[in-house]
Design a protein around this motif. Structure first.
Motif, PDB file in Angstrom:
ATOM      1  N   ASP A 141       0.903  -1.234  -0.097  1.00  0.00           N
ATOM      2  CA  ASP A 141       0.243  -0.203   0.018  1.00  0.00           C
ATOM      3  C   ASP A 141       0.792   1.220   0.123  1.00  0.00           C
ATOM      4  N   GLY A 142       2.174   1.302   0.235  1.00  0.00           N
ATOM      5  CA  GLY A 142       3.064   2.353   0.147  1.00  0.00           C
ATOM      6  C   GLY A 142       3.318   2.823  -1.199  1.00  0.00           C
ATOM      7  N   THR A 143       3.772   4.118  -1.365  1.00  0.00           N
ATOM      8  CA  THR A 143       3.724   4.726  -2.671  1.00  0.00           C
ATOM      9  C   THR A 143       5.493   4.457  -3.082  1.00  0.00           C
ATOM     10  N   ASP A 144       5.702   4.628  -4.431  1.00  0.00           N
ATOM     11  CA  ASP A 144       7.120   4.544  -4.753  1.00  0.00           C
ATOM     12  C   ASP A 144       8.106   5.484  -4.306  1.00  0.00           C
ATOM     13  N   GLU A 145       7.400   6.762  -4.092  1.00  0.00           N
ATOM     14  CA  GLU A 145       8.076   7.654  -3.228  1.00  0.00           C
ATOM     15  C   GLU A 145       8.681   7.330  -1.974  1.00  0.00           C
ATOM     16  N   VAL A 146       7.580   6.784  -1.179  1.00  0.00           N
ATOM     17  CA  VAL A 146       8.028   6.678   0.112  1.00  0.00           C
ATOM     18  C   VAL A 146       8.931   5.365   0.213  1.00  0.00           C
ATOM     19  N   ALA A 147       8.815   4.396  -0.666  1.00  0.00           N
ATOM     20  CA  ALA A 147       9.831   3.332  -0.761  1.00  0.00           C
ATOM     21  C   ALA A 147      11.123   3.976  -1.023  1.00  0.00           C
ATOM     22  N   ALA A 148      11.258   4.801  -1.852  1.00  0.00           N
ATOM     23  CA  ALA A 148      12.481   5.561  -2.441  1.00  0.00           C
ATOM     24  C   ALA A 148      13.243   6.357  -1.175  1.00  0.00           C
ATOM     25  N   VAL A 170      12.630   5.646   1.988  1.00  0.00           N
ATOM     26  CA  VAL A 170      13.059   4.669   2.973  1.00  0.00           C
ATOM     27  C   VAL A 170      14.333   4.086   2.571  1.00  0.00           C
ATOM     28  N   THR A 171      14.567   3.555   1.193  1.00  0.00           N
ATOM     29  CA  THR A 171      15.767   3.202   0.849  1.00  0.00           C
ATOM     30  C   THR A 171      16.789   4.320   0.873  1.00  0.00           C
ATOM     31  N   LEU A 172      16.561   5.461   0.447  1.00  0.00           N
ATOM     32  CA  LEU A 172      17.787   6.478   0.687  1.00  0.00           C
ATOM     33  C   LEU A 172      18.074   6.762   2.149  1.00  0.00           C
ATOM     34  N   VAL A 173      17.227   6.940   3.014  1.00  0.00           N
ATOM     35  CA  VAL A 173      17.537   7.047   4.470  1.00  0.00           C
ATOM     36  C   VAL A 173      18.327   5.788   5.118  1.00  0.00           C
ATOM     37  N   ASP A 174      17.982   4.379   4.446  1.00  0.00           N
ATOM     38  CA  ASP A 174      18.713   3.347   4.997  1.00  0.00           C
ATOM     39  C   ASP A 174      20.141   3.369   4.412  1.00  0.00           C
ATOM     40  N   ALA A 175      20.277   3.686   3.045  1.00  0.00           N
ATOM     41  CA  ALA A 175      21.611   3.824   2.421  1.00  0.00           C
ATOM     42  C   ALA A 175      22.447   5.137   3.045  1.00  0.00           C
ATOM     43  N   LEU A 176      21.752   6.153   3.370  1.00  0.00           N
ATOM     44  CA  LEU A 176      22.451   7.306   4.139  1.00  0.00           C
ATOM     45  C   LEU A 176      22.809   6.860   5.560  1.00  0.00           C
ATOM     46  N   VAL A 209      35.947  18.219   0.375  1.00  0.00           N
ATOM     47  CA  VAL A 209      34.520  18.057   0.045  1.00  0.00           C
ATOM     48  C   VAL A 209      34.263  17.306  -1.105  1.00  0.00           C
ATOM     49  N   LYS A 210      35.165  17.567  -2.011  1.00  0.00           N
ATOM     50  CA  LYS A 210      34.916  16.711  -3.542  1.00  0.00           C
ATOM     51  C   LYS A 210      35.090  15.310  -3.389  1.00  0.00           C
ATOM     52  N   SER A 211      36.324  14.989  -2.539  1.00  0.00           N
ATOM     53  CA  SER A 211      36.509  13.642  -2.353  1.00  0.00           C
ATOM     54  C   SER A 211      35.373  13.000  -1.786  1.00  0.00           C
ATOM     55  N   GLN A 212      34.988  13.648  -0.407  1.00  0.00           N
ATOM     56  CA  GLN A 212      33.963  12.898   0.241  1.00  0.00           C
ATOM     57  C   GLN A 212      32.620  12.630  -0.627  1.00  0.00           C
ATOM     58  N   THR A 213      32.298  13.889  -1.351  1.00  0.00           N
ATOM     59  CA  THR A 213      31.054  13.729  -1.996  1.00  0.00           C
ATOM     60  C   THR A 213      31.070  12.521  -3.057  1.00  0.00           C
ATOM     61  N   ARG A 214      32.511  12.547  -3.651  1.00  0.00           N
ATOM     62  CA  ARG A 214      32.615  11.305  -4.901  1.00  0.00           C
ATOM     63  C   ARG A 214      32.394  10.123  -4.114  1.00  0.00           C
ATOM     64  N   HIS A 215      33.127   9.699  -3.069  1.00  0.00           N
ATOM     65  CA  HIS A 215      32.858   8.556  -2.236  1.00  0.00           C
ATOM     66  C   HIS A 215      31.726   8.302  -1.911  1.00  0.00           C
ATOM     67  N   ALA A 216      31.011   9.281  -1.085  1.00  0.00           N
ATOM     68  CA  ALA A 216      29.796   9.001  -0.566  1.00  0.00           C
ATOM     69  C   ALA A 216      28.700   8.474  -1.836  1.00  0.00           C
ATOM     70  N   LEU A 217      28.656   9.555  -2.983  1.00  0.00           N
ATOM     71  CA  LEU A 217      27.703   9.189  -4.176  1.00  0.00           C
ATOM     72  C   LEU A 217      28.041   7.641  -4.747  1.00  0.00           C
ATOM     73  N   SER A 218      29.256   7.248  -4.687  1.00  0.00           N
ATOM     74  CA  SER A 218      29.734   6.029  -5.142  1.00  0.00           C
ATOM     75  C   SER A 218      29.097   5.049  -4.191  1.00  0.00           C
ATOM     76  N   LEU A 226      18.208   3.895  -6.891  1.00  0.00           N
ATOM     77  CA  LEU A 226      18.170   5.058  -6.988  1.00  0.00           C
ATOM     78  C   LEU A 226      19.316   5.902  -7.668  1.00  0.00           C
ATOM     79  N   ALA A 227      19.920   5.197  -8.304  1.00  0.00           N
ATOM     80  CA  ALA A 227      20.991   5.897  -9.130  1.00  0.00           C
ATOM     81  C   ALA A 227      20.701   7.092  -9.939  1.00  0.00           C
ATOM     82  N   PRO A 228      19.556   7.045 -10.666  1.00  0.00           N
ATOM     83  CA  PRO A 228      19.371   8.390 -11.295  1.00  0.00           C
ATOM     84  C   PRO A 228      19.130   9.652 -10.383  1.00  0.00           C
ATOM     85  N   THR A 229      18.701   9.389  -9.196  1.00  0.00           N
ATOM     86  CA  THR A 229      18.889  10.422  -8.109  1.00  0.00           C
ATOM     87  C   THR A 229      20.098  10.931  -7.943  1.00  0.00           C
ATOM     88  N   PHE A 230      21.205  10.199  -8.131  1.00  0.00           N
ATOM     89  CA  PHE A 230      22.505  10.574  -7.793  1.00  0.00           C
ATOM     90  C   PHE A 230      23.475  11.336  -8.987  1.00  0.00           C
TER      91      PHE A 230
END
Length: 171
Positions: free
Chosen positions: A92-99, A101-107, A142-151, A160-164
């Motif tokens: 019953d959840g929407t795709d947005e909610v699932a995305a 939750v997935t993002l929060v878990d990954a973060l 900042v640049k290297s941490q951003t690159r590593h975090a997104l990877s 969620l790759a299109p989001t990044f």
């Protein structure tokens, strides 16, 4: 008395944005409230010395450093028996909610510094230079941490790759 009124007005005006940032840093609503309150207590102690034009930067810097300090402290503690994990919503959840939750878990599986860089860069829409200044590090960090975090986020949540910013080629 004017300092107290200015501080109270700041808290009323900025509570929600600070709480959202803290929630992204901690991954937990209760810890987010604690983090904001601790940052505001520290700001209140030094309110007379804080530059009125840089109050937000000061409070957010306290939040970033305190979240990293808390992570370091927890890392030295024994692991909990069964950590609470965010569960995926049912049918019953929407795709947005699932995305979300997935993002929060990954973060939550990134290092605190990586989380802080992503929050400052993308949630708060800061430049690399502003992020470096707020976090007290170099622009190259900042640049290297951003690159590593997104990877790492692409590995943890490939859906969620299109989001990044770019899609990974299927393997």
């Amino acid at each position: 008395m004017a300092d107290r009124q200015a501080f109270d007005a700041y808290v009323r005006e900025r509570w929600d944005p600070l709480l959202r940032t803290a929630a992204l840093l901690t991954g937990d609503p209760a810890s987010a409230e604690d983090l904001v309150q601790e940052a505001l207590v520290r700001a209140a102690r030094h309110w007379h010395r804080v530059d009125p034009g840089a109050v937000d930067a000061y409070v957010r810097r306290v939040m970033y450093t305190r979240s990293i300090d808390a992570w370091r402290w927890r890392r030295r503690q024994p692991d909990p028996v069964d950590p609470v994990r965010h569960e995926r919503p049912g049918a019953d959840g929407t795709d947005e909610v699932a995305a979300r939750v997935t993002l929060v878990d990954a973060l939550s599986r990134l290092t605190p510094r990586q989380r802080a860089v992503l929050v400052a860069r993308f949630y708060e829409d800061r430049t690399e230079v502003e992020t470096a200044r707020v976090l007290g590090c170099s622009v190259s960090t900042v640049k290297s941490q951003t690159r590593h975090a997104l990877s790492r986020l692409r590995e943890l949540a490939p859906e969620l790759a299109p989001t990044f910013g770019r899609e990974e080629a299927p393997r």
